[in-house]
Design a protein around this motif. Sequence first.
Motif, short mmCIF file in Angstrom:
data_model
loop_
_atom_site.label_atom_id
_atom_site.label_comp_id
_atom_site.label_asym_id
_atom_site.label_seq_id
_atom_site.Cartn_x
_atom_site.Cartn_y
_atom_site.Cartn_z
N ASN A 79 0.79 -1.23 0.00
CA ASN A 79 0.00 0.00 0.00
C ASN A 79 0.82 1.28 0.00
N THR A 80 2.03 1.20 -0.55
CA THR A 80 2.86 2.40 -0.74
C THR A 80 3.52 2.30 -2.12
N ILE A 81 3.98 3.43 -2.61
CA ILE A 81 4.85 3.42 -3.79
C ILE A 81 6.17 4.07 -3.39
N TYR A 87 8.80 6.73 0.40
CA TYR A 87 7.56 5.96 0.31
C TYR A 87 6.35 6.89 0.46
N TYR A 88 5.40 6.74 -0.48
CA TYR A 88 4.15 7.48 -0.44
C TYR A 88 3.02 6.49 -0.17
N GLU A 92 -1.81 9.16 0.36
CA GLU A 92 -1.14 10.27 -0.32
C GLU A 92 -1.35 10.19 -1.83
N ILE A 93 -1.34 8.98 -2.37
CA ILE A 93 -1.59 8.78 -3.79
C ILE A 93 -3.02 9.22 -4.12
N ALA A 94 -3.96 8.83 -3.27
CA ALA A 94 -5.37 9.21 -3.46
C ALA A 94 -5.49 10.73 -3.49
N GLU A 95 -4.82 11.40 -2.58
CA GLU A 95 -4.89 12.87 -2.52
C GLU A 95 -4.26 13.51 -3.76
N LEU A 96 -3.20 12.90 -4.27
CA LEU A 96 -2.56 13.39 -5.49
C LEU A 96 -3.53 13.28 -6.68
N PHE A 97 -4.32 12.21 -6.71
CA PHE A 97 -5.28 11.97 -7.79
C PHE A 97 -6.66 12.57 -7.49
N GLU A 98 -6.78 13.32 -6.42
CA GLU A 98 -8.08 13.77 -5.91
C GLU A 98 -9.00 14.31 -7.00
N GLY A 99 -10.15 13.63 -7.15
CA GLY A 99 -11.17 14.05 -8.09
C GLY A 99 -10.80 13.96 -9.56
N LYS A 100 -9.61 13.45 -9.87
CA LYS A 100 -9.12 13.46 -11.25
C LYS A 100 -9.33 12.15 -11.99
N MET A 101 -9.76 11.10 -11.30
CA MET A 101 -9.82 9.78 -11.91
C MET A 101 -11.25 9.27 -12.11
N LYS A 112 4.66 -4.06 -6.40
CA LYS A 112 4.30 -3.72 -5.02
C LYS A 112 3.05 -4.50 -4.66
N ILE A 113 2.83 -4.66 -3.40
CA ILE A 113 1.64 -5.37 -2.92
C ILE A 113 0.51 -4.36 -2.70
N LEU A 114 -0.68 -4.76 -3.12
CA LEU A 114 -1.88 -3.97 -2.88
C LEU A 114 -2.78 -4.82 -1.97
#
Length: 187
Positions: A79-81, A87-88, A92-101, A112-114
């Motif tokens: 759950n990080t990149i 490491y994010y 943090e990734i969700a906030e970077l993509f906020e409303g854009k996807m 990476k593991i999800l």
Amino acid sequence: MENEKFIFCLEAIPDIDSSNTTEVVKVLEDMAVRQGIASIYKACDTIESLEESLNILLYEDHNFKDYEIIYLIMPGEANTILLNDYYYSIEEIAELFEGKMKGKVIHFGNKKILDLTDEESQYFLDVTGARAISGYGSKLSEISSTSTIDRIFFSLYQENDDLTEVVEMMFQKHFSLCKLLDFRLYY
């Protein structure tokens, strides 16, 4: 093909100024030739270059609506990149993509593991507007999801908009591989 779903691939590499062609680029090119699946590839080595690539896609590419799959090839822990030795978190990734996807499928390759809880996956989907998030619960370095199961997932999704049916078909036809890599879909 009128309802074609394009792929926007972002791959984390150590240095975007290097001119090496990665396995991911070769696979995407092969998918375009053999399967007719169009894609755009961007490399990133920092969170800033990741954000810049997304912004160019969002605000300068008039075909953004055609890119239904955002394909992220990035190392990390569960759950990080990992970008530029930092490491994010998935939040943090969700906030970077906020409303854009809105309506997009965010797919992580198996570098990476999800492994999201119901709460984490719902937060990600709510914040980003994504239709679904997918990836793998197992990180086997000897098997690349890019050259195997990701191709199958993208190909089946070209033919069928129902993600649950796509995943069912994947497990019916490629059960061992799906189980070995622990394919996961959150929607």
